[in-house]
Design an enzyme around this catalytic site. Structure first.
Site, PDB file in Angstrom:
ATOM      1  N   TYR A 169      65.833 -65.953   3.436  1.00  0.00           N
ATOM      2  CA  TYR A 169      65.839 -67.005   2.414  1.00  0.00           C
ATOM      3  C   TYR A 169      66.818 -68.122   2.785  1.00  0.00           C
ATOM      4  CZ  TYR A 169      66.135 -68.737  -2.466  1.00  0.00           C
ATOM      5  OH  TYR A 169      66.116 -69.494  -3.615  1.00  0.00           O
ATOM      6  N   LYS A 173      66.040 -72.044   3.537  1.00  0.00           N
ATOM      7  CA  LYS A 173      66.578 -73.043   2.612  1.00  0.00           C
ATOM      8  C   LYS A 173      67.438 -74.094   3.322  1.00  0.00           C
ATOM      9  CE  LYS A 173      64.740 -71.852  -1.308  1.00  0.00           C
ATOM     10  NZ  LYS A 173      63.647 -72.697  -1.835  1.00  0.00           N
ATOM     11  N   ARG A 204      62.104 -65.798 -13.051  1.00  0.00           N
ATOM     12  CA  ARG A 204      61.518 -64.538 -12.567  1.00  0.00           C
ATOM     13  C   ARG A 204      62.160 -64.104 -11.256  1.00  0.00           C
ATOM     14  NH1 ARG A 204      55.331 -64.553 -10.538  1.00  0.00           N
ATOM     15  NH2 ARG A 204      56.284 -66.201  -9.293  1.00  0.00           N
TER      16      ARG A 204
END
Length: 304
Positions: A169, A173, A204
């Site tokens: 991630y 990013k 979520r």
């Protein structure tokens, strides 16, 4: 619908928001529509690990239409370039063009790097980084032709500063922040402004990470004003905006003046001995392009 919003109204503008079936993307879509934009609500409808599907996008379209706005749903995957081209073509045929793109779609497959399978690394990078590039490429020529475009990439504090268990991630990013910087330069002559937002929100994606009170404090609607500002007519370009719980922060990639090493100092030992001077932040700058680093080196050489 948006006349009362002045320069922050979006009447006559067409916006695409990816990953807009819930969380941050939904808030962005609702706020853009409230201010008069026609909105493409894109969402594959998958769970946060990228599996499964739902009709989340249709529900957001219904919300927008219930308040008098215009929107269409799109279930295309950002990882499929042809599907992004088709999405843009459909919006352009219906409404005449695309003026705004918010790249918000994302997934999580968190594990420590020691336990992370290459497939999990590749998939997360594909959705966030390649997916944003696909959607952006699909709107780019149209924005250049109309001499107007506003594009927002979604980075993260993980990309900017790191976080345990999120190597995939974080890599994606920070890659998006780098993509922003080059596209802001390339798009400038055609009035295409490109920015990055690094949101912290209870969605979520983060519902089992945040304690309940923090989850409420970091509600997605408290990020939306920053995102919508960054795609407005008066938006800056090449900025990284942190946003969460109503707090907005500017983040920068900086460069120290550094130290010129020569003679015996131009060595491993010399770098170690001069480390304090190399890392001294007095006089640091925010380069506006990659060439600025070479220019600061040349200037230091000229000074001797």
């Amino acid at each position: 619908m948006s006349d009362s919003f002045g320069s922050f109204g979006f009447a006559g503008r067409v916006a695409i928001v990816t990953g807009a079936g819930g969380g941050l993307g939904r808030e962005y879509a609702l706020e853009l529509a409230r201010r008069g934009a026609k909105v493409v609500v894109n969402d594959l409808g998958a769970s946060r690990d990228g599996t499964g599907q739902s009709d989340a996008a249709l529900k957001v379209v219904e919300e927008i239409e219930a308040t008098g706005g215009e929107a269409i749903a799109n279930g295309g995957s950002v990882t499929d370039y042809d599907q992004m081209v088709e999405m843009v073509a459909r919006a352009s045929e219906k409404w005449g063009g695309v003026h705004i793109l918010i790249n918000n779609a994302g997934v999580l497959r968190d594990k420590s790097f020691a336990k992370m399978e290459p497939a999990d690394f590749n998939f997360v990078v594909d959705v966030h980084l390649n997916g944003s590039a696909n959607a952006t490429k699909a709107v780019w020529d149209g924005m250049r032709a109309q001499n107007y475009g506003r594009i927002l990439m979604t980075a993260s504090s993980t990309g900017l500063y790191g976080n345990f268990g999120q190597a995939n991630y974080g890599a994606a990013k920070l890659g998006l922040a780098g993509l922003t910087k080059t596209l802001a330069i390339e798009g400038a002559k055609n009035n295409i402004r490109v920015n990055t937002i690094a949101p912290t929100a209870g969605t979520r994606m983060t519902q089992d990470i945040f304690p309940e009170e923090a989850f409420k404090a970091f509600s997605p609607d408290k990020v939306a004003p920053g995102a919508v500002f960054l795609v407005s007519e008066d938006a800056p370009t090449n900025m990284i905006l942190g946003a969460g719980a109503g707090v907005f922060q500017a983040a920068y990639v900086t460069l120290t003046p550094g130290a010129l090493l020569s003679g015996d100092d131009l060595s491993v030992e010399g770098v170690a001995a001069n480390w304090a001077a190399i890392t001294d932040r007095n006089g640091e700058i925010v380069p506006q392009s990659g060439a600025d680093q070479a220019m600061t080196i040349l200037a230091k050489l000229q000074r001797g």
